[in-house]
Scaffold this motif. Structure first.
Motif, short mmCIF file in Angstrom:
data_model
loop_
_atom_site.label_atom_id
_atom_site.label_comp_id
_atom_site.label_asym_id
_atom_site.label_seq_id
_atom_site.Cartn_x
_atom_site.Cartn_y
_atom_site.Cartn_z
N THR A 4 -4.74 -5.62 9.63
CA THR A 4 -3.69 -4.67 9.29
C THR A 4 -4.29 -3.60 8.39
O THR A 4 -5.41 -3.75 7.92
CB THR A 4 -2.48 -5.37 8.62
N ARG A 5 -3.58 -2.54 8.17
CA ARG A 5 -4.08 -1.45 7.35
C ARG A 5 -3.17 -1.24 6.15
O ARG A 5 -1.98 -1.57 6.17
CB ARG A 5 -4.15 -0.15 8.15
N ARG A 7 -1.47 1.58 3.77
CA ARG A 7 -1.11 2.99 3.81
C ARG A 7 -0.29 3.34 2.58
O ARG A 7 0.25 2.45 1.91
CB ARG A 7 -0.34 3.33 5.09
N LYS A 8 -0.23 4.60 2.27
CA LYS A 8 0.49 5.07 1.10
C LYS A 8 1.93 5.40 1.48
O LYS A 8 2.18 6.07 2.46
CB LYS A 8 -0.19 6.30 0.52
N VAL A 9 2.87 4.90 0.69
CA VAL A 9 4.29 5.22 0.84
C VAL A 9 4.79 5.55 -0.56
O VAL A 9 4.89 4.67 -1.41
CB VAL A 9 5.09 4.04 1.44
N ALA A 13 1.09 1.43 -2.36
CA ALA A 13 0.25 1.12 -1.22
C ALA A 13 0.95 -0.01 -0.47
O ALA A 13 1.36 -1.00 -1.07
CB ALA A 13 -1.15 0.69 -1.65
N THR A 16 1.28 -3.47 6.24
CA THR A 16 2.25 -3.78 7.28
C THR A 16 2.02 -5.19 7.82
O THR A 16 0.89 -5.57 8.11
CB THR A 16 2.11 -2.76 8.44
#
Length: 74
Positions: A4-5, A7-9, A13, A16
């Motif tokens: 999985t990766r 990501r920035k929200v 961080a 998923t």
């Protein structure tokens, strides 16, 4: 093994979890998870378990009360 990766929200961080990962953990969106760090630096993700939460809270109290003794033993 799953990949999985991150990501920035917003200011966070986010990792998923796929539907397969959710199924293995037997959790769904909105459930609480524990992330535990192993001695080797690995992370273990487990579903929220009230009994585990209570045991961890009790252990933290004992560690706080006996911090000097535990440091001397380390």
């Amino acid at each position: 093994m799953f990949e999985t990766r991150i990501r920035k929200v917003g200011n966070s961080a986010v990792m998923t979890l796929t539907t397969d990962m959710l199924a293995i953990l037997d959790v769904r969106e909105g459930d609480t998870l524990f992330v535990l760090r192993g001695d080797d630096g690995s992370l273990k993700i487990t579903p929220h378990d009230p009994a585990v939460a209570a045991a961890l809270a009790a252990a933290e109290i004992v560690m706080d009360e006996n911090r000097d003794l535990l440091q001397a033993l380390a």
